[in-house]
Design a protein around this motif. Structure first.
Motif, PDB file in Angstrom:
ATOM      1  N   ASP A  96     -29.361   5.128   4.076  1.00 32.51           N
ATOM      2  CA  ASP A  96     -29.250   3.707   4.395  1.00 32.51           C
ATOM      3  C   ASP A  96     -30.628   3.172   4.816  1.00 32.51           C
ATOM      4  N   PRO A  97     -30.992   1.958   4.366  1.00 31.22           N
ATOM      5  CA  PRO A  97     -32.287   1.378   4.770  1.00 31.22           C
ATOM      6  C   PRO A  97     -32.486   1.309   6.278  1.00 31.22           C
ATOM      7  N   ALA A  98     -31.384   1.248   7.028  1.00 27.39           N
ATOM      8  CA  ALA A  98     -31.502   1.183   8.488  1.00 27.39           C
ATOM      9  C   ALA A  98     -32.154   2.441   9.070  1.00 27.39           C
ATOM     10  N   LEU A  99     -32.096   3.539   8.316  1.00 27.86           N
ATOM     11  CA  LEU A  99     -32.679   4.789   8.794  1.00 27.86           C
ATOM     12  C   LEU A  99     -33.994   5.118   8.096  1.00 27.86           C
ATOM     13  N   ASP A 100     -34.596   4.134   7.453  1.00 23.31           N
ATOM     14  CA  ASP A 100     -35.879   4.357   6.771  1.00 23.31           C
ATOM     15  C   ASP A 100     -36.935   4.919   7.722  1.00 23.31           C
ATOM     16  N   ARG A 103     -36.187   8.609   8.587  1.00 25.86           N
ATOM     17  CA  ARG A 103     -36.504   9.528   7.491  1.00 25.86           C
ATOM     18  C   ARG A 103     -38.016   9.685   7.331  1.00 25.86           C
ATOM     19  N   ASP A 104     -38.728   8.572   7.396  1.00 23.82           N
ATOM     20  CA  ASP A 104     -40.180   8.622   7.256  1.00 23.82           C
ATOM     21  C   ASP A 104     -40.801   9.436   8.388  1.00 23.82           C
ATOM     22  N   ARG A 108     -42.971  12.886   7.938  1.00 25.57           N
ATOM     23  CA  ARG A 108     -44.328  12.999   8.465  1.00 25.57           C
ATOM     24  C   ARG A 108     -44.444  14.192   9.408  1.00 25.57           C
ATOM     25  N   LEU A 109     -43.410  14.396  10.204  1.00 18.45           N
ATOM     26  CA  LEU A 109     -43.427  15.480  11.181  1.00 18.45           C
ATOM     27  C   LEU A 109     -43.497  16.843  10.504  1.00 18.45           C
ATOM     28  N   ILE A 110     -42.637  17.087   9.532  1.00 20.02           N
ATOM     29  CA  ILE A 110     -42.622  18.415   8.930  1.00 20.02           C
ATOM     30  C   ILE A 110     -43.811  18.612   7.982  1.00 20.02           C
ATOM     31  N   ALA A 123     -25.300  18.845  10.486  1.00 23.90           N
ATOM     32  CA  ALA A 123     -24.387  19.664  11.284  1.00 23.90           C
ATOM     33  C   ALA A 123     -23.788  20.819  10.494  1.00 23.90           C
ATOM     34  N   GLY A 124     -23.750  20.694   9.161  1.00 21.84           N
ATOM     35  CA  GLY A 124     -23.218  21.761   8.324  1.00 21.84           C
ATOM     36  C   GLY A 124     -24.293  22.660   7.762  1.00 21.84           C
ATOM     37  N   TYR A 125     -25.516  22.537   8.283  1.00 23.08           N
ATOM     38  CA  TYR A 125     -26.679  23.325   7.855  1.00 23.08           C
ATOM     39  C   TYR A 125     -27.135  22.996   6.432  1.00 23.08           C
ATOM     40  N   THR A 126     -26.715  21.849   5.908  1.00 23.94           N
ATOM     41  CA  THR A 126     -27.257  21.394   4.639  1.00 23.94           C
ATOM     42  C   THR A 126     -28.692  20.937   4.867  1.00 23.94           C
ATOM     43  N   VAL A 127     -29.589  21.370   3.990  1.00 19.68           N
ATOM     44  CA  VAL A 127     -31.002  21.026   4.147  1.00 19.68           C
ATOM     45  C   VAL A 127     -31.213  19.572   3.708  1.00 19.68           C
ATOM     46  N   VAL A 128     -31.659  18.751   4.648  1.00 18.90           N
ATOM     47  CA  VAL A 128     -31.929  17.339   4.379  1.00 18.90           C
ATOM     48  C   VAL A 128     -33.312  17.178   3.753  1.00 18.90           C
ATOM     49  N   THR A 129     -34.271  17.874   4.302  1.00 16.66           N
ATOM     50  CA  THR A 129     -35.633  17.866   3.766  1.00 16.66           C
ATOM     51  C   THR A 129     -36.363  19.095   4.290  1.00 16.66           C
ATOM     52  N   ALA A 130     -37.395  19.520   3.567  1.00 16.68           N
ATOM     53  CA  ALA A 130     -38.162  20.697   3.956  1.00 16.68           C
ATOM     54  C   ALA A 130     -39.595  20.528   3.481  1.00 16.68           C
ATOM     55  N   ASN A 131     -40.505  21.260   4.106  1.00 18.78           N
ATOM     56  CA  ASN A 131     -41.908  21.137   3.719  1.00 18.78           C
ATOM     57  C   ASN A 131     -42.333  22.277   2.791  1.00 18.78           C
TER      58      ASN A 131
END
Length: 274
Positions: A96-100, A103-104, A108-110, A123-131
């Motif tokens: 959702d754009p509200a969480l832009d 996410r950004d 940047r952090l990782i 919460a289900g250990y699905t990978v959202v993003t990784a470096n």
């Protein structure tokens, strides 16, 4: 408390009112009615009346009790619904754009953590993003474990995933399963329970004995010892969550970073990334 007992105590039906749910959370936290009353500036009599259905708490009281029992945000909505109130916390889709900005910020952090591995899971250990540090460790893992939505527990413990490369698999597996047990005790999630049953059924490779390093190292935390490129790398992990989240999605995100546990690992990662 065993996992089975925890899960059963958390499964009080919402349609029976807030009483059974409140009692289940209080018992899980091992807090007496009097202690909870003192924390929430109430009385043991009022807590008892709520749990037995003789009194309907205000919306403010529901939230106050949930706060003092450290109830997860998703379950606070369940308590509110059971008490006859609307849910307080939205569940915004991560795209959702509200969480832009969120996410950004995570990206940047990782990325800033590279060349060390870091990832974000739900919460289900699905990978959202990784470096790229995580991508390096996953080299050679079959595509079927990486798509469409890779799961961190499955990737780590599956016999075709990272498990054959982990040199202290028995210890690391025990650590991960204990982590999942704590999550199951905290969240009423059939999906998480199914994942736990799946990964615990994976066969242990070889005789299950951990391979000790040639020269013992005085680690300051349990390391993940994993082979890459003919070398044994050692990491300790740290998990961060968001402070005082007001959204279910945000509350259930976790950022896991892997810190080199010895100078040789740090040097190797910088050399490979160089």
């Amino acid at each position: 408390m065993t996992m089975a007992a925890s899960e059963a105590s958390a499964s009080a039906p919402v349609d029976k009112g807030i009483g059974p749910l409140l009692r289940a959370w209080r018992e899980r936290r091992r807090v007496s009615q009097l202690e909870l009353a003192l924390r929430a500036d109430s009385s043991a009599r009022h807590i008892s009346f709520i749990e037995t259905g003789r009194s309907r708490p205000s919306e403010e009281m529901v939230l106050r009790l949930a706060e003092h029992l450290d109830v997860p945000v998703r379950e606070r909505n369940s308590l509110l619904l059971a008490a006859g109130y609307a849910p307080r916390y939205p569940e915004t889709p991560l795209d959702d754009p509200a969480l832009d900005a969120l996410r950004d910020g995570m990206e940047r952090l990782i990325r800033g953590y590279e060349p060390y591995p870091a990832l974000v899971v739900d919460a289900g250990y699905t990978v959202v993003t990784a470096n790229r540090g995580i991508a390096m460790l996953l080299e050679g893992v079959p595509d079927r474990l990486l798509t469409p939505a890779p799961n961190a527990m499955r990737l780590t413990l599956h016999p075709q995933g990272l498990a054959p490369r982990i040199r202290n698999l028995r210890e690391w597996r025990g650590h991960l399963l204990a982590q999942m047990e704590r999550q199951i005790a905290l969240h009423r999630s059939d999906q998480l329970r199914a994942l736990y049953d799946e990964v615990t059924a994976y066969p242990m490779l070889g005789d299950g004995a951990d391979e000790e390093p040639a020269e013992p190292v005085p680690y300051f935390a349990l390391p993940l010892r994993i082979e890459h490129g003919g070398r044994i790398l050692s990491f300790v992990s740290s998990i961060s969550t968001f402070n005082t989240p007001m959204d279910v999605t945000v509350a259930e995100l976790a950022i896991e970073t892997f810190l080199p546990a010895d100078p040789a690992t740090a040097k190797y990662l910088h050399t490979v990334a160089g």
